[in-house]
Design a protein around this motif. Sequence first.
Motif, short mmCIF file in Angstrom:
data_model
loop_
_atom_site.label_atom_id
_atom_site.label_comp_id
_atom_site.label_asym_id
_atom_site.label_seq_id
_atom_site.Cartn_x
_atom_site.Cartn_y
_atom_site.Cartn_z
N LYS A 1 -16.14 -29.65 4.10
CA LYS A 1 -16.04 -30.64 5.18
C LYS A 1 -15.03 -31.74 4.84
N ASP B 1 -23.44 -28.68 10.35
CA ASP B 1 -22.97 -27.77 11.40
C ASP B 1 -23.76 -27.96 12.69
N LEU C 1 -12.46 -28.75 15.87
CA LEU C 1 -13.89 -28.55 15.66
C LEU C 1 -14.52 -27.81 16.85
N SER D 1 -13.31 -24.06 16.66
CA SER D 1 -13.70 -23.21 15.53
C SER D 1 -15.18 -23.24 15.20
N MET D 2 -15.89 -24.25 15.64
CA MET D 2 -17.27 -24.38 15.18
C MET D 2 -18.30 -24.38 16.29
N TYR E 1 -21.88 -15.11 13.69
CA TYR E 1 -21.68 -16.54 13.40
C TYR E 1 -21.98 -16.79 11.94
N ASP F 1 -22.19 -20.28 9.33
CA ASP F 1 -21.97 -21.72 9.21
C ASP F 1 -21.45 -22.06 7.81
N SER F 2 -21.30 -23.33 7.54
CA SER F 2 -20.65 -23.68 6.27
C SER F 2 -21.55 -23.42 5.06
N VAL G 1 -13.69 -19.64 11.25
CA VAL G 1 -14.21 -20.61 10.28
C VAL G 1 -13.45 -20.49 8.96
N THR H 1 -11.06 -23.47 7.31
CA THR H 1 -11.29 -24.01 5.97
C THR H 1 -10.22 -23.51 4.98
#
Lengths: 269, 109
Positions: free
Chosen positions: A130, A164, A192, A195-196, B51, B53-54, B86, B90
Amino acid sequence: MTEIPAVENAITIRDLVVDYGTRRILDGINLDIPAGQIMVIMGGSGAGKSTLLRCILGLKKPTSGSINILGTEVNGVRARDMHALRKQMGVAFQGGALFSSMSVAENIQLPLREHTRLDETTIEIMTRIKLDMVNMLPHEHLMPAELSGGMTKRTALARAIIMDPKLLFFDEPSSGLDPSTSAELDELIIMLKNSMRMTIIVITHELDSVFKIADHIAVIGEGRILETGTPEQIRASTNLEVQDLLHRKARETVVDADAHLRRLVGEEE
Amino acid sequence: MECSIKPEAGYDLLQLSGEVDMHFSPELRETILERIKAGNPLLIDMGNVSYIDSSGIASLVEGYQTAKTANLAFGLLNISGAAMQVLTLTRLDKIFSLYTSAEQFRQEL
């Protein structure tokens, strides 16, 4: 004919009224915020933007009306359910609201340490991911007092997205920033969303940002929704209060210093 | 999320599907680290991941780093869509070894 899929609403607000004593702050707000898009709520000072945000976040109980967030009716929701709902929301406050005794990285990690049981390595890597997204990785050890305005906003944003969240609220992202830093934040907000899978709600009065980032705009004035629509629809609005807001802001944004001075000293009609 | 291990000739294939989020990423992390600890090169099929997530990405990063230290191959197979976005966001698409076929991974062992 290809059928256009209906866009699901992340937030639905109906007939929302907020009174402070005898003063009506929000006066029958109806608003749909589509999932996965950027909704900008704009309006002048005292229009009711911040009160609306506080109601959505469950920090202010409305006098009447309803707010549905991700399928949950907020009014009357049990504390435990509201807590679960809040975990799906990230908020970047206007002033950053960083803890002064914690470094940038520690501030960002705080929600993970409070709300998850993830192991230390995962937390460290998530934090760096992040920080990298918001271009703050080289500054992870700095303390809040050592940050510029733009760095503070980016740190607040990193903390807001560390879990998230499905919903990201960003209060006045551009305020106090130079145009270049402000433009960087705008690009970050768009990235954001793309992509999220986030639904992003931005509260702002900065016109440049509004038209750059918004998929939808809601204009608020004196506690009422004056207009909602796409940026193109808002620009073309025939609502005089909306046009006045747009042009007043435009006048505030573009100031020809010499001409302004001449007007002030009466050298120009 | 569903996660299953299929032993192949010379490596383990980890098949992932569904949504990899904070609820499931500890299981993913544990599975990845366990296979690497067993000394097996690991290929993770991400083709059915809708999906991630981080926290899921963090598990992959830790797995990659651990495999690298152990001098074991670690690859991601068929990654696309939201998961690829994602990784791109990143900049990890430049770090991980990405494959479009298991044969490609096997040939590099």
